[in-house]
Write an enzyme that holds these catalytic residues in place. Sequence first.
Site, PDB file in Angstrom:
ATOM      1  N   ASP A   1       6.497  -3.547   5.564  1.00 49.43           N
ATOM      2  CA  ASP A   1       5.731  -2.206   4.495  1.00 49.43           C
ATOM      3  C   ASP A   1       7.011  -1.444   3.854  1.00 49.43           C
ATOM      4  O   ASP A   1       6.513  -0.592   3.257  1.00 49.43           O
ATOM      5  CB  ASP A   1       5.052  -1.328   5.425  1.00 49.43           C
ATOM      6  CG  ASP A   1       3.454  -1.661   5.438  1.00 49.43           C
ATOM      7  OD1 ASP A   1       2.978  -2.002   4.492  1.00 49.43           O
ATOM      8  OD2 ASP A   1       2.809  -1.416   6.653  1.00 49.43           O
TER       9      ASP A   1
ATOM     10  N   GLN B   1      -0.804  -0.961  10.743  1.00 47.96           N
ATOM     11  CA  GLN B   1      -1.853  -0.020   9.747  1.00 47.96           C
ATOM     12  C   GLN B   1      -2.055   1.323  10.061  1.00 47.96           C
ATOM     13  O   GLN B   1      -2.172   1.560  11.168  1.00 47.96           O
ATOM     14  CB  GLN B   1      -3.009  -1.029   9.908  1.00 47.96           C
ATOM     15  CG  GLN B   1      -4.175  -0.661   8.737  1.00 47.96           C
ATOM     16  CD  GLN B   1      -3.688  -0.977   7.356  1.00 47.96           C
ATOM     17  OE1 GLN B   1      -3.092  -1.981   7.199  1.00 47.96           O
ATOM     18  NE2 GLN B   1      -3.974  -0.073   6.264  1.00 47.96           N
TER      19      GLN B   1
ATOM     20  N   LYS C   1      -5.223  -8.826   4.325  1.00 49.11           N
ATOM     21  CA  LYS C   1      -3.782  -9.175   4.570  1.00 49.11           C
ATOM     22  C   LYS C   1      -3.740 -10.406   5.092  1.00 49.11           C
ATOM     23  O   LYS C   1      -2.921 -11.337   4.893  1.00 49.11           O
ATOM     24  CB  LYS C   1      -3.140  -8.136   5.205  1.00 49.11           C
ATOM     25  CG  LYS C   1      -2.888  -6.885   4.400  1.00 49.11           C
ATOM     26  CD  LYS C   1      -2.274  -5.566   5.225  1.00 49.11           C
ATOM     27  CE  LYS C   1      -2.124  -4.296   4.336  1.00 49.11           C
ATOM     28  NZ  LYS C   1      -1.861  -3.233   5.014  1.00 49.11           N
TER      29      LYS C   1
HETATM   30  N1  GUN Z   1      -2.527   2.386   5.039  1.00 51.76           N
HETATM   31  C1  GUN Z   1      -2.915   2.679   3.722  1.00 51.76           C
HETATM   32  N2  GUN Z   1      -1.683   1.945   2.938  1.00 51.76           N
HETATM   33  C2  GUN Z   1      -1.177   1.196   3.869  1.00 51.76           C
HETATM   34  C3  GUN Z   1       0.010   0.382   3.849  1.00 51.76           C
HETATM   35  O1  GUN Z   1       0.670  -0.320   2.503  1.00 51.76           O
HETATM   36  N3  GUN Z   1       0.481  -0.253   4.961  1.00 51.76           N
HETATM   37  C4  GUN Z   1       0.094   0.290   6.204  1.00 51.76           C
HETATM   38  N4  GUN Z   1       0.602  -0.325   7.177  1.00 51.76           N
HETATM   39  N5  GUN Z   1      -1.139   1.159   6.224  1.00 51.76           N
HETATM   40  C5  GUN Z   1      -1.485   1.742   5.146  1.00 51.76           C
END
Ligand code: GUN
Length: 290
Positions: free
Chosen positions: A120, A97, A53
Amino acid sequence: MYTIIDGSKTASRIKQEIADEVAKLKLDGKKVPHLAAILVGNDGSSETYVAYKVKDCEEVGFQSTLLRFENNIPESVLLNKIEELNNDEDIDGFIVQLPLPGHISENRVIESIDPSKDADGFHPVNIGKMVAGIPGFLPATPYGIIELIKRYGIETSGRNCVVIGRSNIVGRPVSILLSQKGMDATVTVVHSRTRNLNDIVRQADIIIAAIGSPGFVKADMVKEGAVVIDVGTTRVKSSETRSGWKLAGDVDFENVAPKCSFITPVPGGVGPMTRVSLLRNTLVASKQKR
Ligand code: GUN
């Protein structure tokens, strides 16, 4: 013959579109979007995702900030950090996350994020807007899946779509988006308690596999000519890679692919599109603030 849906290539194209917009912002003397990510602990998969990211942000010209915390951070301290990000004028969007350590409530964390910075799209306000068809931030993976389907010109109207898995971040939201006006699919959600799951999946024109069980979808569950979208990204041990790990999808690709019209690979299918959705949400958040 089947078409492999190239998520990496599609994501690169969208990243270029975003980079062009950022370049224009810069030219106009405006601030570039700024995405922050909170990473708690050192779960291997989460480390990888967050590193990607940050790299994505660099590639499109965004500013990024990574905030790392020890696994034993008290929930109250984490909530204070989130409040700081909510109030930080420079941060346009941020993510926490997941998964979080067991002593921290993911729901409390998600609910503490300012919905206008929720890159998100996990906050109940944004989920509510999605359900009501009001513009807001869409959850990153479902948003990426819909974009892939659109860009590959895959017809969804009136078609039978079976979503395997009912998670808050993939299965349930993607089932809602696919049934909305514009997509117009007939959607069935199947899960661990579903009876005759295989028979139901066999009726599908479009299968979205989002259960996190490597190779779950077998060839005899797939109708000839179906579209198969594989959302699984389970880390499994592997002797083929230098790291000793590889990502495994929910679909037995080798045997399923020959029956499909379209299929996404793992890696290189949905994953890169998820990351691009995050960039897009951040760009929108930044524009809305200024
Ligand atoms: N863990 C697995 N997929 C995601 C996601 O799209 N965003 C976040 N913040 N954590 C995750």
